[in-house]
Scaffold this active site. Structure first.
Site, PDB file in Angstrom:
ATOM      1  CD  GLU A   1     -16.105  12.962  -3.194  1.00 25.54           C
ATOM      2  OE1 GLU A   1     -16.113  13.645  -3.630  1.00 25.54           O
ATOM      3  OE2 GLU A   1     -15.754  11.415  -3.945  1.00 25.54           O
TER       4      GLU A   1
ATOM      5  CB  CYS B   1     -14.841  16.121  -9.266  1.00 21.28           C
ATOM      6  SG  CYS B   1     -16.114  15.174  -8.779  1.00 21.28           S
TER       7      CYS B   1
ATOM      8  NE  ARG C   1       9.160  -7.893  -7.592  1.00 20.90           N
ATOM      9  CZ  ARG C   1       9.242  -9.395  -8.554  1.00 20.90           C
ATOM     10  NH1 ARG C   1       8.488 -10.191  -8.273  1.00 20.90           N
ATOM     11  NH2 ARG C   1      10.458  -8.822  -8.826  1.00 20.90           N
TER      12      ARG C   1
ATOM     13  NE  ARG D   1       7.662 -15.197  -6.512  1.00 27.36           N
ATOM     14  CZ  ARG D   1       8.843 -14.092  -7.016  1.00 27.36           C
ATOM     15  NH1 ARG D   1       7.913 -13.585  -8.284  1.00 27.36           N
ATOM     16  NH2 ARG D   1       9.407 -14.025  -6.797  1.00 27.36           N
TER      17      ARG D   1
ATOM     18  CD  GLU E   1      11.718  -5.361  -9.387  1.00 28.36           C
ATOM     19  OE1 GLU E   1      11.899  -6.674 -10.004  1.00 28.36           O
ATOM     20  OE2 GLU E   1      10.676  -5.452  -8.382  1.00 28.36           O
TER      21      GLU E   1
END
Length: 345
Positions: free
Chosen positions: A51, A86, A197, A220, A317
């Site tokens: 904002e 907020c 990832r 990748r 992983e």
């Protein structure tokens, strides 16, 4: 129309992926007569909220150049923001609700409530009290999905944890002797890099995976897309006794500054020093019943320090041992299974 503009907020919010630390990804647009006249987003940890990025006169730079300078606010303008504004001061940043009220905006559309107990619902009430029309939530599920890590930190006091498992169609994870087995095909690999990832703040494995596979643990395999080093996920290695070799890829490649090795306080100080001299970030965490004390570990990984701004999502992983521990502790929010073809011995 509300959904159309909220989708643009979400597109903008994603531009901050990997750079906002433990802060949420948030986008905002200002609409006049059915057209966007200004945009903003939370671009980086410590930078302005969406904002403020949109409304502050000093922020009318390249992002708003396509719309022209933001002039006087009209009473018919509508401010769309993907997260409830907020209403409390954060360090030196005053509440976004104050800025919105002062700007003259009379209509606000929000995507989701802020899960932070200091804000949740209070930002909305502050705007309503000031005579501002507040509409929402809009595309709440999409907004929640984008900031699931932020929500997890606020409610569960830990990052969002996704378990990634690859096995053959006949249920194998490795060769009979325990050595690595290539399971997924090129298409699955590309999907995994782009949707797993690249969309998590960190990839976590146990040191056993490093010793056995020597993986790179980087993003990748995304067609026609060069993933910047600054946006690479952190690589978290759970290594209580610092067994990792100094020749391991994760502590010797160009992404070494994105590597975090978690060890015990009594781990070899010389090895720890050698890792740190390369740019590796080490974190000392005590063990509890044979595993790292999760409460301490989450605190370490979600506490900003220096150039490290904390993590909100982790892709696990590791091998079966690591998967099992996370499952046993009930700390898996999402599980992804990639099934490869049957592999002959």
């Amino acid at each position: 129309m509300h959904e159309q503009f909220m989708r643009r907020c979400l597109e903008l919010a994603k531009l901050g992926r990997g750079k906002t630390g433990i802060n949420p990804m948030v986008g905002a647009v200002l609409v006049r007569d059915g057209k966007i006249i200004a945009e903003g987003f939370h671009s980086e940890f410590g930078k302005d909220h969406a904002e403020r990025d949109l409304l502050e006169p000093t922020n009318q730079s390249a992002r708003s150049a396509r719309f022209g300078a933001l002039r006087e606010i009209s009473t018919t303008d509508m401010l769309y923001v993907s997260l409830e504004p907020c209403c409390h001061t954060q360090k030196k940043t005053p509440p976004c609700t104050d800025l919105i009220i002062e700007s003259g905006v009379k209509h606000v559309v929000f995507g989701m409530k802020d899960p932070n107990s200091s804000v949740s619902g209070k930002g909305i009430e502050a705007l309503k009290k000031a005579g501002i029309e507040v509409i929402g939530p809009v595309l709440e599920d999409e907004c929640l999905r984008l900031n699931r890590g932020f929500t997890s930190l606020q409610k569960n006091h830990r990052p969002w944890i996704t378990l990634k498992i690859a096995r053959t169609i006949d249920g194998r994870f490795a060769k009979p002797d325990g050595s690595p087995l290539k399971i997924t095909n090129a298409e699955q690999d590309e999907w995994s890099h782009e949707y797993l990832r690249a969309r998590h703040d960190a990839i976590l494995v146990g040191v056993g995976t490093i010793l056995t596979d020597d993986p790179r643990l980087t993003v990748r395999s995304i067609s026609n897309f060069q993933f910047p080093i600054s946006n690479q996920p952190y690589r978290i290695i759970l290594d209580s006794r610092l067994q990792i070799a100094l020749t391991a890829t994760v502590v010797s490649d160009e992404h070494v500054a994105r590597t975090i090795v978690v060890c015990t306080p009594d781990a070899d100080p010389e090895k720890k020093s050698a890792l740190e001299s390369r740019g590796v970030r080490t974190m000392e965490c005590p063990m509890l019943e044979g595993i790292f004390d999760r409460q301490v570990l989450w605190r370490l990984l979600t506490t900003p320090e220096g150039s490290f701004h904390g993590l909100l999502s982790i892709l696990v992983e590791g091998g079966e041992k690591t998967w099992g521990r996370f499952r046993k502790e009930g700390m898996v929010d999402e599980e992804v299974l990639l099934v490869g073809e049957r592999v002959r011995a």
